[in-house]
Design a protein around this motif. Structure first.
Motif, PDB file in Angstrom:
ATOM      1  N   ASP A  53       0.848  -1.189   0.000  1.00 48.20           N
ATOM      2  CA  ASP A  53       0.000   0.000   0.000  1.00 48.20           C
ATOM      3  C   ASP A  53       0.887   1.244   0.000  1.00 48.20           C
ATOM      4  OD1 ASP A  53      -2.075   1.749   0.109  1.00 48.20           O
ATOM      5  OD2 ASP A  53      -2.814   1.123   2.066  1.00 48.20           O
ATOM      6  N   ASN A  54       1.670   1.408  -1.035  1.00 52.83           N
ATOM      7  CA  ASN A  54       2.598   2.532  -1.121  1.00 52.83           C
ATOM      8  C   ASN A  54       1.886   3.881  -1.165  1.00 52.83           C
ATOM      9  OD1 ASN A  54       4.559   0.571  -1.284  1.00 52.83           O
ATOM     10  ND2 ASN A  54       4.757   0.709  -3.497  1.00 52.83           N
ATOM     11  N   ALA A  55       0.705   3.923  -1.740  1.00 54.49           N
ATOM     12  CA  ALA A  55      -0.014   5.186  -1.908  1.00 54.49           C
ATOM     13  C   ALA A  55      -0.395   5.819  -0.570  1.00 54.49           C
ATOM     14  CB  ALA A  55      -1.257   4.983  -2.760  1.00 54.49           C
ATOM     15  N   ARG A  56      -0.636   4.995   0.445  1.00 50.36           N
ATOM     16  CA  ARG A  56      -1.065   5.531   1.741  1.00 50.36           C
ATOM     17  C   ARG A  56       0.013   5.394   2.810  1.00 50.36           C
ATOM     18  NH1 ARG A  56      -7.066   2.890   1.620  1.00 50.36           N
ATOM     19  NH2 ARG A  56      -5.807   1.006   1.649  1.00 50.36           N
ATOM     20  N   SER A  57       1.185   5.005   2.425  1.00 50.36           N
ATOM     21  CA  SER A  57       2.304   4.841   3.347  1.00 50.36           C
ATOM     22  C   SER A  57       2.889   6.218   3.682  1.00 50.36           C
ATOM     23  CB  SER A  57       3.353   3.966   2.661  1.00 50.36           C
ATOM     24  OG  SER A  57       4.427   3.725   3.510  1.00 50.36           O
ATOM     25  N   PRO A  58       3.379   6.414   4.891  1.00 47.07           N
ATOM     26  CA  PRO A  58       3.524   5.467   5.996  1.00 47.07           C
ATOM     27  C   PRO A  58       2.252   5.386   6.836  1.00 47.07           C
ATOM     28  CG  PRO A  58       4.549   7.528   6.611  1.00 47.07           C
ATOM     29  CD  PRO A  58       4.037   7.694   5.194  1.00 47.07           C
ATOM     30  N   TYR A  59       2.037   4.224   7.413  1.00 49.38           N
ATOM     31  CA  TYR A  59       0.879   4.010   8.270  1.00 49.38           C
ATOM     32  C   TYR A  59       1.107   4.571   9.682  1.00 49.38           C
ATOM     33  CZ  TYR A  59      -1.661   0.663   5.268  1.00 49.38           C
ATOM     34  OH  TYR A  59      -2.375   0.052   4.271  1.00 49.38           O
ATOM     35  N   GLY A  60       2.346   4.625  10.114  1.00 45.93           N
ATOM     36  CA  GLY A  60       2.664   4.966  11.498  1.00 45.93           C
ATOM     37  C   GLY A  60       2.136   6.300  11.984  1.00 45.93           C
ATOM     38  N   TYR A  70      -7.449   0.202   6.677  1.00 46.03           N
ATOM     39  CA  TYR A  70      -6.519  -0.113   5.587  1.00 46.03           C
ATOM     40  C   TYR A  70      -6.066  -1.574   5.653  1.00 46.03           C
ATOM     41  CZ  TYR A  70      -5.846   4.956   4.775  1.00 46.03           C
ATOM     42  OH  TYR A  70      -6.004   6.284   4.488  1.00 46.03           O
ATOM     43  N   THR A  71      -5.776  -2.036   6.858  1.00 45.64           N
ATOM     44  CA  THR A  71      -5.306  -3.410   7.031  1.00 45.64           C
ATOM     45  C   THR A  71      -6.410  -4.403   6.707  1.00 45.64           C
ATOM     46  OG1 THR A  71      -3.743  -2.643   8.717  1.00 45.64           O
ATOM     47  CG2 THR A  71      -4.200  -5.008   8.657  1.00 45.64           C
ATOM     48  N   LEU A  72      -7.636  -4.110   7.111  1.00 49.61           N
ATOM     49  CA  LEU A  72      -8.761  -4.981   6.784  1.00 49.61           C
ATOM     50  C   LEU A  72      -8.952  -5.069   5.269  1.00 49.61           C
ATOM     51  CD1 LEU A  72     -11.010  -6.834   7.781  1.00 49.61           C
ATOM     52  CD2 LEU A  72     -12.453  -4.799   8.036  1.00 49.61           C
ATOM     53  N   GLN A  73      -8.768  -3.957   4.564  1.00 49.96           N
ATOM     54  CA  GLN A  73      -8.840  -3.993   3.099  1.00 49.96           C
ATOM     55  C   GLN A  73      -7.785  -4.945   2.536  1.00 49.96           C
ATOM     56  OE1 GLN A  73      -8.376   0.060   1.833  1.00 49.96           O
ATOM     57  NE2 GLN A  73     -10.551   0.512   2.033  1.00 49.96           N
ATOM     58  N   ALA A  74      -6.583  -4.893   3.082  1.00 43.84           N
ATOM     59  CA  ALA A  74      -5.503  -5.765   2.606  1.00 43.84           C
ATOM     60  C   ALA A  74      -5.803  -7.234   2.913  1.00 43.84           C
ATOM     61  CB  ALA A  74      -4.175  -5.354   3.233  1.00 43.84           C
ATOM     62  N   VAL A  75      -6.354  -7.499   4.090  1.00 48.54           N
ATOM     63  CA  VAL A  75      -6.733  -8.869   4.454  1.00 48.54           C
ATOM     64  C   VAL A  75      -7.761  -9.405   3.467  1.00 48.54           C
ATOM     65  CG1 VAL A  75      -7.992 -10.241   6.173  1.00 48.54           C
ATOM     66  CG2 VAL A  75      -6.192  -8.683   6.914  1.00 48.54           C
ATOM     67  N   LYS A  76      -8.774  -8.614   3.178  1.00 52.82           N
ATOM     68  CA  LYS A  76      -9.817  -9.045   2.245  1.00 52.82           C
ATOM     69  C   LYS A  76      -9.233  -9.288   0.856  1.00 52.82           C
ATOM     70  CE  LYS A  76     -13.717  -6.938   4.635  1.00 52.82           C
ATOM     71  NZ  LYS A  76     -14.766  -5.899   4.572  1.00 52.82           N
ATOM     72  N   TYR A  77      -8.327  -8.417   0.426  1.00 49.78           N
ATOM     73  CA  TYR A  77      -7.671  -8.612  -0.870  1.00 49.78           C
ATOM     74  C   TYR A  77      -6.920  -9.941  -0.904  1.00 49.78           C
ATOM     75  CZ  TYR A  77      -4.186  -8.417  -4.487  1.00 49.78           C
ATOM     76  OH  TYR A  77      -3.393  -8.742  -5.554  1.00 49.78           O
ATOM     77  N   LEU A  78      -6.121 -10.212   0.121  1.00 52.40           N
ATOM     78  CA  LEU A  78      -5.339 -11.449   0.128  1.00 52.40           C
ATOM     79  C   LEU A  78      -6.241 -12.683   0.194  1.00 52.40           C
ATOM     80  CD1 LEU A  78      -2.281 -10.458   2.336  1.00 52.40           C
ATOM     81  CD2 LEU A  78      -2.306 -10.875  -0.125  1.00 52.40           C
ATOM     82  N   TRP A  88       2.378 -10.239   7.712  1.00 52.63           N
ATOM     83  CA  TRP A  88       2.220  -8.787   7.741  1.00 52.63           C
ATOM     84  C   TRP A  88       3.544  -8.172   8.114  1.00 52.63           C
ATOM     85  CZ3 TRP A  88      -2.130  -7.425   5.618  1.00 52.63           C
ATOM     86  CH2 TRP A  88      -3.091  -8.419   5.502  1.00 52.63           C
ATOM     87  N   LEU A  89       4.137  -7.429   7.188  1.00 53.49           N
ATOM     88  CA  LEU A  89       5.448  -6.846   7.402  1.00 53.49           C
ATOM     89  C   LEU A  89       5.364  -5.408   7.905  1.00 53.49           C
ATOM     90  CD1 LEU A  89       7.135  -8.185   4.151  1.00 53.49           C
ATOM     91  CD2 LEU A  89       6.979  -9.290   6.394  1.00 53.49           C
ATOM     92  N   ALA A  90       4.207  -4.825   7.885  1.00 51.75           N
ATOM     93  CA  ALA A  90       4.032  -3.435   8.316  1.00 51.75           C
ATOM     94  C   ALA A  90       3.876  -3.394   9.837  1.00 51.75           C
ATOM     95  CB  ALA A  90       2.809  -2.828   7.642  1.00 51.75           C
ATOM     96  N   ALA A  91       4.862  -2.847  10.511  1.00 51.85           N
ATOM     97  CA  ALA A  91       4.828  -2.794  11.977  1.00 51.85           C
ATOM     98  C   ALA A  91       3.612  -2.035  12.485  1.00 51.85           C
ATOM     99  CB  ALA A  91       6.112  -2.166  12.505  1.00 51.85           C
ATOM    100  N   ALA A  92       3.251  -0.964  11.799  1.00 55.77           N
ATOM    101  CA  ALA A  92       2.110  -0.155  12.243  1.00 55.77           C
ATOM    102  C   ALA A  92       0.801  -0.922  12.178  1.00 55.77           C
ATOM    103  CB  ALA A  92       2.015   1.123  11.405  1.00 55.77           C
ATOM    104  N   SER A  93       0.710  -1.930  11.328  1.00 57.31           N
ATOM    105  CA  SER A  93      -0.542  -2.680  11.203  1.00 57.31           C
ATOM    106  C   SER A  93      -0.576  -3.928  12.082  1.00 57.31           C
ATOM    107  CB  SER A  93      -0.783  -3.066   9.741  1.00 57.31           C
ATOM    108  OG  SER A  93       0.154  -4.024   9.324  1.00 57.31           O
ATOM    109  N   ALA A  94       0.445  -4.153  12.882  1.00 54.64           N
ATOM    110  CA  ALA A  94       0.522  -5.382  13.690  1.00 54.64           C
ATOM    111  C   ALA A  94      -0.644  -5.513  14.669  1.00 54.64           C
ATOM    112  CB  ALA A  94       1.852  -5.442  14.438  1.00 54.64           C
ATOM    113  N   LYS A  95      -0.945  -4.460  15.420  1.00 50.54           N
ATOM    114  CA  LYS A  95      -2.056  -4.531  16.379  1.00 50.54           C
ATOM    115  C   LYS A  95      -3.382  -4.672  15.654  1.00 50.54           C
ATOM    116  CE  LYS A  95      -4.167  -2.378  20.367  1.00 50.54           C
ATOM    117  NZ  LYS A  95      -4.258  -1.210  21.219  1.00 50.54           N
ATOM    118  N   ALA A  96      -3.552  -3.936  14.566  1.00 54.79           N
ATOM    119  CA  ALA A  96      -4.789  -4.049  13.793  1.00 54.79           C
ATOM    120  C   ALA A  96      -4.931  -5.459  13.244  1.00 54.79           C
ATOM    121  CB  ALA A  96      -4.796  -3.023  12.662  1.00 54.79           C
ATOM    122  N   SER A  97      -3.837  -6.035  12.773  1.00 57.24           N
ATOM    123  CA  SER A  97      -3.870  -7.395  12.222  1.00 57.24           C
ATOM    124  C   SER A  97      -4.317  -8.399  13.276  1.00 57.24           C
ATOM    125  CB  SER A  97      -2.487  -7.803  11.702  1.00 57.24           C
ATOM    126  OG  SER A  97      -2.074  -6.958  10.675  1.00 57.24           O
TER     127      SER A  97
END
Length: 111
Positions: A53-60, A70-78, A88-97
């Protein structure tokens, strides 16, 4: 969704892949491709789908609710890509994940 997607397949899955379904990799920035290249070296018998998700980076710098959405959108995509596993390599999305795993997935993808 503004993700960049990359599918990496070494050989046709039916001939060499352990699974018919890819492993999903998500990163909110640019580092995911570098990490994916290393994962492929260790697990060459698997196929991969990378979602970035480069367009909306950084998440932090964003609120938890925004990161969660944003993370839920990525989960649904995958999951639409029929992945067996996801990383999940994005540290900022770890808790959301973790919350998505516990709260959303049981309702979205129960069998």
């Amino acid at each position: 969704m503004s993700n960049n997607q990359l599918n990496i397949r070494q050989e046709p899955a039916s001939e060499t892949s352990i699974s018919q379904h890819p492993i999903g990799i998500f990163d909110s920035g640019y580092g995911g491709l570098t990490i994916l290249k290393e994962i492929v070296k260790v697990l060459p018998e698997y196929d991969f789908t990378l979602s970035r998700d480069n367009a909306r980076s950084p998440y932090g710098t964003r609120s938890f609710d925004t990161i969660y959405a944003y993370t839920l959108q990525a989960v649904k995509y995958l999951f639409r890509k029929d992945v067996d596993w996801s990383f999940w390599l994005a540290a900022a999305s770890a808790k959301a994940s973790r919350n998505i795993q516990q709260l959303d997935l049981p309702h979205l993808y129960s069998k």
